[in-house]
Design an enzyme around this catalytic site. Sequence first.
Site, short mmCIF file in Angstrom:
data_model
loop_
_atom_site.label_atom_id
_atom_site.label_comp_id
_atom_site.label_asym_id
_atom_site.label_seq_id
_atom_site.Cartn_x
_atom_site.Cartn_y
_atom_site.Cartn_z
CB SER A 1 10.38 -5.08 3.37
OG SER A 1 9.02 -5.42 3.35
CG HIS B 1 6.46 -0.55 4.63
ND1 HIS B 1 5.97 -0.16 3.42
CD2 HIS B 1 6.44 0.55 5.41
CE1 HIS B 1 5.66 1.12 3.47
NE2 HIS B 1 5.94 1.57 4.66
CD GLU C 1 7.91 3.02 -5.34
OE1 GLU C 1 8.03 2.00 -4.64
OE2 GLU C 1 7.70 2.99 -6.56
CB THR D 1 9.01 -0.02 -7.87
OG1 THR D 1 8.79 0.19 -6.49
CG2 THR D 1 9.80 1.11 -8.47
CG HIS E 1 9.52 3.30 0.56
ND1 HIS E 1 9.39 2.09 -0.05
CD2 HIS E 1 9.14 3.14 1.84
CE1 HIS E 1 8.95 1.21 0.84
NE2 HIS E 1 8.80 1.82 2.00
CB SER F 1 5.19 -4.78 3.36
OG SER F 1 5.67 -5.22 2.11
CG HIS G 1 3.75 2.89 -0.99
ND1 HIS G 1 5.06 3.24 -1.21
CD2 HIS G 1 3.78 1.67 -0.39
CE1 HIS G 1 5.84 2.27 -0.79
NE2 HIS G 1 5.09 1.29 -0.28
S1 SF4 Z 1 11.16 -3.72 -4.76
FE1 SF4 Z 1 12.42 -3.11 -6.44
S2 SF4 Z 1 12.17 -0.95 -6.46
FE2 SF4 Z 1 11.46 -1.56 -4.53
S3 SF4 Z 1 13.21 -1.39 -3.25
FE3 SF4 Z 1 13.18 -3.46 -3.98
S4 SF4 Z 1 14.47 -3.43 -5.75
FE4 SF4 Z 1 13.94 -1.35 -5.30
#
Ligand code: SF4
Length: 677
Positions: A260, A40, A124, A160, A72, A216, A122
Amino acid sequence: MQVILAEHAGFCFGVQKALDKVEEELQKHDHVSTYGPLIHNPQVVERLAQQGVQAIEDLHTANPTRVVIRSHGVGPEVYSCAEQRGFTVIDATCPFVKKVQKAAQRFTDQGYQVLVAGDREHPEVQGIVAWTGGKALVVANQKEAEALNLLGKVALIAQTTLKESTLREISQALHQKELQVEVENTICSATAKRQEAAQKLVEQVDVMVVIGGRNSSNTKKLAQICQEAGVPTYHIEKPEELDCHYFKNVQKAGVTAGASTPHWIIEEVVQRMSEWNQEENENKEIATEQEAAKVEEEVTSQDVEMEDMGSSFEETFKKYEEEHKKYEEGQLITGEVVKVSYDEVLIHVGGKSEGVIPRREIAPRVPENVEEIVKVGQKIPVIVLRAENEDGTLLLSRRRAIEKEKMVSLKEAKEREEILTGEVVAAVKGGLRVDIGIIGFVPASHVERGFVENLDQYVGQTLRMKIMEIDDQRNNAVLSQKVVLEEEYQKARKETWGEIEEHQKRRGTVRRLTDFGAFVDLGGVDGLLHISEMSWGRIKHPGDVLKEGDLIEVYVLKVDRDKEKVSLGLKQVLPNPWDTVAEKYPIGSIIEVTVVRLTTFGAFAELEPGVDGLIHISQLADRRVNKPEDVVAVGQQVTVKVLDIKEDERRISLSIRAVQDDQEQEEVQSYLDNQEG
Ligand code: SF4
């Protein structure tokens, strides 16, 4: 303003890993696709698109190719569909997300009602739900949890990137119900660390800048945390969105970034903010130190994360490290230009390592057209600004490499007190920015020998300067044109006083006009050219004859060395009209003149500038005249006869009456001639 970067900010392990996979694919294959945008972050996605990476939205309709599953993650049906349609799947699902998917599947298999705390929109979360066969319920907040009507045993897991506090609140709401509740905290430590760091930082600063994609989830949560702390918070995607008004009267500004957000964007944001900072360099050091500490901690943190993930990741990581050469910040290296775009230049620096030069780091003067500066295939020296250890992408600067080289010759120039030339590229508060190979600074008080009101007039001009101060650590130079001008002035002054004598003709520049004359710079010495010495004729103001900046020849009338005064004349170097009056106005000739002054004894009339004649009162008319103004007026043109010329005394006698007498005589003669005829 002090700019402070959060202890944990920017790319997380999972995002970095996904990017690594795509980069690896790009090196081996012509066509690489991602299932949905890889992360994102529009800037990163755009950069990947420029490298030929396409985002596929629907596997049912897209042409089979190599497709990367983003961090994700996706549900099992996506893998099946990809397999059936002939896609080659490269799974870059973050191991932390995989862990949640597995927990969701396991709890479902064990007969739990799975609750996923998170954002149901989302991808994920949608992927996690898919691993329960669509049975899991999504709970966004405490209110939704309270409204649930459930029985039996429930398992609570989390997206997460969820806020820790939200999971806690939902958990508490569930525990209020008569349920058997299993809670597995699946919030990723990278997310938690960024949130904690943001929380910690927001308490120390007056304003927060949160960098990351507007869609994001984890960036939005960081912004939310900062806003909830009551600190003005600006969520931006890229450095160009920064507005200096955000930082008005701000002592301390904090910066954080979503998982991100690449480090090169963070770096640019911090740099831009630091440029608005009066203690720019000091703060840069603080930001750099914190960033360095952050990177170090991030690596340590990722090591811990990797241990959790099992030995296969360790191996991958080791292999990765072996494949990527390490560079140090500040290191001067040579790289080959791979790609040139409006915003940045992509550089291959050897092995698998690539680096990016942001536009502002391409040359000392930010170029209008980057392609005019560097070309694909060209080998150029660059300095490593930031070593991006995880994927080998370096933040590079060609500008600083150029400046570093230039600083050597500038230091020598300073020692030799050399005069340098440089174009003024901008007028800024307090002085001018000049291009001398690096961008140097000329304080306003060092632009001219005197005070300068409008600095803008110098933009585009070339100045001659000497270096006053130089800082090769920061590639800075402070210069002075005034020093050069002052030295030249003193030298010229000494020479002029040594040479100047009365009756000389000299050249000089009109420096200043006044009502009574003009000051002429003869070379370090100003002479006064009085208005009466400017012309043989009459002038009302010195501006009628001269203007400032005129280069003129003057006659030295008087030199007073004690008082350091010089009197000048201009008319003395011009032809004297009295030299030719006898020739031009012979006695007896009839001419037109202009009355310029009246007296009790007659009227003065101008024959030409510098030559006046007198029409005595007795010559004003063929009758008795009491006062000259009874018959003539100043400015009037009259026809006169030249009666007499005394060149030595500069006197000419004129007569109106004689003209009239002559006319009368002619008329009488004409009459007589007719009579006789
Ligand atoms: S925030 Fe954590 S769970 Fe999400 S991609 Fe990054 S490391 Fe993986």
